[in-house]
Design a protein around this motif. Structure first.
Motif, PDB file in Angstrom:
ATOM      1  N   GLY A   1     -11.730  -2.392 -46.532  1.00 10.06           N
ATOM      2  CA  GLY A   1     -12.755  -2.082 -45.547  1.00 10.06           C
ATOM      3  C   GLY A   1     -14.135  -2.652 -45.801  1.00 10.06           C
ATOM      4  N   ALA A   2     -14.309  -3.449 -46.843  1.00 15.39           N
ATOM      5  CA  ALA A   2     -15.642  -3.952 -47.185  1.00 15.39           C
ATOM      6  C   ALA A   2     -16.110  -5.041 -46.226  1.00 15.39           C
ATOM      7  N   THR A   3     -17.428  -5.163 -46.122  1.00 10.84           N
ATOM      8  CA  THR A   3     -18.057  -6.316 -45.472  1.00 10.84           C
ATOM      9  C   THR A   3     -18.283  -7.339 -46.572  1.00 10.84           C
ATOM     10  N   CYS A   4     -17.635  -8.491 -46.470  1.00 16.64           N
ATOM     11  CA  CYS A   4     -17.617  -9.425 -47.587  1.00 16.64           C
ATOM     12  C   CYS A   4     -18.101 -10.808 -47.162  1.00 16.64           C
ATOM     13  N   TYR A   5     -19.191 -11.256 -47.778  1.00 16.50           N
ATOM     14  CA  TYR A   5     -19.683 -12.615 -47.600  1.00 16.50           C
ATOM     15  C   TYR A   5     -19.014 -13.494 -48.650  1.00 16.50           C
ATOM     16  N   ILE A   6     -18.606 -14.692 -48.239  1.00 18.19           N
ATOM     17  CA  ILE A   6     -17.960 -15.616 -49.173  1.00 18.19           C
ATOM     18  C   ILE A   6     -18.640 -16.983 -49.096  1.00 18.19           C
ATOM     19  N   THR A   7     -18.728 -17.655 -50.238  1.00 18.55           N
ATOM     20  CA  THR A   7     -19.384 -18.961 -50.272  1.00 18.55           C
ATOM     21  C   THR A   7     -18.444 -20.049 -50.789  1.00 18.55           C
ATOM     22  N   GLY A   8     -18.762 -21.275 -50.408  1.00 19.64           N
ATOM     23  CA  GLY A   8     -18.015 -22.448 -50.842  1.00 19.64           C
ATOM     24  C   GLY A   8     -18.647 -23.678 -50.216  1.00 19.64           C
ATOM     25  N   ARG A   9     -18.205 -24.831 -50.654  1.00 13.59           N
ATOM     26  CA  ARG A   9     -18.811 -26.070 -50.168  1.00 13.59           C
ATOM     27  C   ARG A   9     -18.289 -26.504 -48.813  1.00 13.59           C
TER      28      ARG A   9
ATOM     29  N   ARG B   1     -30.296 -19.391 -52.745  1.00  8.94           N
ATOM     30  CA  ARG B   1     -31.281 -18.399 -52.315  1.00  8.94           C
ATOM     31  C   ARG B   1     -31.108 -18.030 -50.837  1.00  8.94           C
ATOM     32  N   LYS B   2     -30.753 -19.000 -50.027  1.00 10.39           N
ATOM     33  CA  LYS B   2     -30.583 -18.750 -48.590  1.00 10.39           C
ATOM     34  C   LYS B   2     -29.420 -17.801 -48.321  1.00 10.39           C
ATOM     35  N   VAL B   3     -28.407 -17.833 -49.177  1.00  6.33           N
ATOM     36  CA  VAL B   3     -27.283 -16.909 -49.024  1.00  6.33           C
ATOM     37  C   VAL B   3     -27.762 -15.468 -49.152  1.00  6.33           C
ATOM     38  N   PHE B   4     -28.577 -15.201 -50.159  1.00  7.03           N
ATOM     39  CA  PHE B   4     -29.075 -13.844 -50.387  1.00  7.03           C
ATOM     40  C   PHE B   4     -30.083 -13.435 -49.315  1.00  7.03           C
ATOM     41  N   GLU B   5     -30.855 -14.375 -48.852  1.00  2.83           N
ATOM     42  CA  GLU B   5     -31.786 -14.087 -47.758  1.00  2.83           C
ATOM     43  C   GLU B   5     -31.021 -13.700 -46.496  1.00  2.83           C
TER      44      GLU B   5
ATOM     45  N   LEU C   1     -23.383 -21.488 -65.728  1.00  4.67           N
ATOM     46  CA  LEU C   1     -24.502 -20.901 -66.453  1.00  4.67           C
ATOM     47  C   LEU C   1     -25.707 -20.676 -65.539  1.00  4.67           C
ATOM     48  N   ARG C   2     -26.277 -21.745 -65.061  1.00  6.11           N
ATOM     49  CA  ARG C   2     -27.522 -21.669 -64.286  1.00  6.11           C
ATOM     50  C   ARG C   2     -27.338 -20.899 -62.975  1.00  6.11           C
ATOM     51  N   ASN C   3     -26.285 -21.243 -62.222  1.00  6.45           N
ATOM     52  CA  ASN C   3     -26.097 -20.588 -60.932  1.00  6.45           C
ATOM     53  C   ASN C   3     -25.797 -19.107 -61.072  1.00  6.45           C
ATOM     54  N   ASN C   4     -24.951 -18.746 -62.039  1.00  4.23           N
ATOM     55  CA  ASN C   4     -24.650 -17.325 -62.221  1.00  4.23           C
ATOM     56  C   ASN C   4     -25.900 -16.535 -62.574  1.00  4.23           C
ATOM     57  N   HIS C   5     -26.785 -17.162 -63.360  1.00  5.41           N
ATOM     58  CA  HIS C   5     -28.046 -16.515 -63.706  1.00  5.41           C
ATOM     59  C   HIS C   5     -28.901 -16.305 -62.447  1.00  5.41           C
ATOM     60  N   ILE C   6     -28.955 -17.318 -61.602  1.00  5.57           N
ATOM     61  CA  ILE C   6     -29.738 -17.221 -60.359  1.00  5.57           C
ATOM     62  C   ILE C   6     -29.157 -16.146 -59.453  1.00  5.57           C
ATOM     63  N   CYS C   7     -27.829 -16.176 -59.262  1.00  6.03           N
ATOM     64  CA  CYS C   7     -27.184 -15.197 -58.379  1.00  6.03           C
ATOM     65  C   CYS C   7     -27.388 -13.768 -58.878  1.00  6.03           C
ATOM     66  N   SER C   8     -27.237 -13.574 -60.174  1.00  5.62           N
ATOM     67  CA  SER C   8     -27.397 -12.226 -60.731  1.00  5.62           C
ATOM     68  C   SER C   8     -28.831 -11.739 -60.555  1.00  5.62           C
ATOM     69  N   GLY C   9     -29.786 -12.645 -60.726  1.00 10.14           N
ATOM     70  CA  GLY C   9     -31.188 -12.270 -60.543  1.00 10.14           C
ATOM     71  C   GLY C   9     -31.495 -11.908 -59.112  1.00 10.14           C
ATOM     72  N   LEU C  10     -31.006 -12.715 -58.165  1.00  8.90           N
ATOM     73  CA  LEU C  10     -31.255 -12.446 -56.748  1.00  8.90           C
ATOM     74  C   LEU C  10     -30.548 -11.161 -56.300  1.00  8.90           C
ATOM     75  N   ALA C  11     -29.346 -10.948 -56.792  1.00 12.68           N
ATOM     76  CA  ALA C  11     -28.622  -9.718 -56.447  1.00 12.68           C
ATOM     77  C   ALA C  11     -29.340  -8.493 -56.992  1.00 12.68           C
ATOM     78  N   SER C  12     -29.903  -8.621 -58.199  1.00 13.13           N
ATOM     79  CA  SER C  12     -30.566  -7.470 -58.823  1.00 13.13           C
ATOM     80  C   SER C  12     -31.733  -6.972 -57.983  1.00 13.13           C
ATOM     81  N   HIS C  13     -32.483  -7.880 -57.338  1.00 13.74           N
ATOM     82  CA  HIS C  13     -33.602  -7.452 -56.502  1.00 13.74           C
ATOM     83  C   HIS C  13     -33.126  -6.536 -55.383  1.00 13.74           C
ATOM     84  N   LEU C  14     -32.016  -6.887 -54.759  1.00 11.57           N
ATOM     85  CA  LEU C  14     -31.489  -6.069 -53.671  1.00 11.57           C
ATOM     86  C   LEU C  14     -30.896  -4.764 -54.193  1.00 11.57           C
TER      87      LEU C  14
END
Length: 318
Positions: free
Chosen positions: A30-38, A73-77, A125-138
């Motif tokens: 039942g979740a609302t799930c956003y998914i990413t890919g190229r 960043r646009k994904v989280f926005e 490494l870098r992307n996971n750090h960015i994603c975790s940081g952006l998720a933490s704000h929310l």
């Protein structure tokens, strides 16, 4: 059964494999799930599959190149705007070096092109750090959340491919070291380790048997021995869904969790109705060593303690 009807999730790298399987399972609960890919088309295929299965949850494809920080960043926005700032789960799954790791596992790092280091570090490494940081704000703003680093035992193994091992080890260490800061805001950060996953790549790798590389054929044979503990690409999604619904998930914060241990704890099976054997199972480990006759007499529930298992993996004893 977990009820995720009020949960908003993000799974990175969900075009195929474990990411795809995780998104489908989250939608099934039942979740609302956003998914990413190229590639948007492959993401839309995942969305269509969830709709075809008549899942109650919804999947929203978002095209994103995770080597590009602005894309990420646009994904989280987008999620913040569309979901009024709600994000309950981040699954750091995106990874781009599977084929590279298999092809170069036996090559000294001094022979490898430095661009291969970037292949791992820019995304894992870098992307996971960015994603975790952006998720933490929310998540911090709402006082709850779960971040899962999808990982492998590569972070514990002898470093045949340094960049690969560093990427995997970093996922474990981040989950551990960030825990105190995240727990203050009621956000759990964990690292999730599967057994062997039957992805399309692994399935084709096992079936092939015409390489001149004897060492690679030995790895292939070892993988075949692990089929009893292998899991579908959706098994980790079941693990994550149960953790997200667990009101006491904070007790697992900072831990490195095996999927098979979680399946035993939450009492669920894989999508084929089977229960993959734990990688800590002596039955599996003796088969990998080539002692199949002995393995047949060992009960499946008999497992190595985590400490001993980690030593076995670390020194490549199996």
């Amino acid at each position: 059964m977990p009820d995720l009807s009020n949960k908003v999730c993000l799974v990175t790298g969900a075009s195929k494999g474990v990411g795809r399987g995780t998104a489908l399972q989250l939608a099934s609960y039942g979740a609302t799930c956003y998914i990413t890919g190229r590639e948007l088309a492959t993401l839309e295929d995942v969305q269509a599959e969830a709709e075809g299965r008549r899942y109650s949850g919804r999947i929203f494809p978002v095209k994103c190149d995770h080597t590009n920080e602005m894309n990420t960043r646009k994904v989280f926005e987008k999620i913040a705007i569309e979901q009024n700032g709600q994000l309950d789960l981040l699954v750091n799954n995106v990874f781009t070096a599977v084929e590279y790791a298999f092809k170069n596992y036996n090559m000294g790092f001094w022979k490898q092109d430095i661009s291969n280091w970037d292949l791992v570090s820019n995304v894992e490494l870098r992307n996971n750090h960015i994603c975790s940081g952006l998720a933490s704000h929310l998540m911090f703003a709402r006082g709850r959340g779960l971040i899962v680093n999808v990982n492998t035992v590569g972070g514990k193994m002898y470093p045949l491919i340094p960049s690969h091992v560093v990427g995997k080890a970093e996922k474990d260490r981040v989950a551990d070291r960030f825990t105190l800061n995240f727990q203050r805001h009621n956000v759990a950060f964990v690292s999730l380790l599967p057994s062997m996953v039957r992805t399309d790549f692994i399935t084709k790798f096992i079936e092939k048997d015409d390489d001149d590389d004897q060492a690679l054929n030995e790895i292939r044979a070892s993988c075949r021995q692990m089929l009893d503990c292998s899991e579908s690409v959706e098994f980790q999604g079941k693990c994550i869904a149960h953790m997200l619904a667990d009101e006491n998930i904070s007790k697992k914060a900072g831990q490195i969790l095996l999927t098979t241990d979680l399946a035993e704890e939450y009492n669920f099976e894989d999508i084929d109705g089977k229960s993959p054997l734990s990688e800590r199972s002596l039955k599996i480990l003796t088969k990998i060593y080539g002692w199949s006759s002995l393995s047949s007499f060992i009960p499946s529930w008999l497992k190595l303690p985590n400490l001993i298992y980690n030593i076995v993996i670390r020194y490549n004893l199996c």
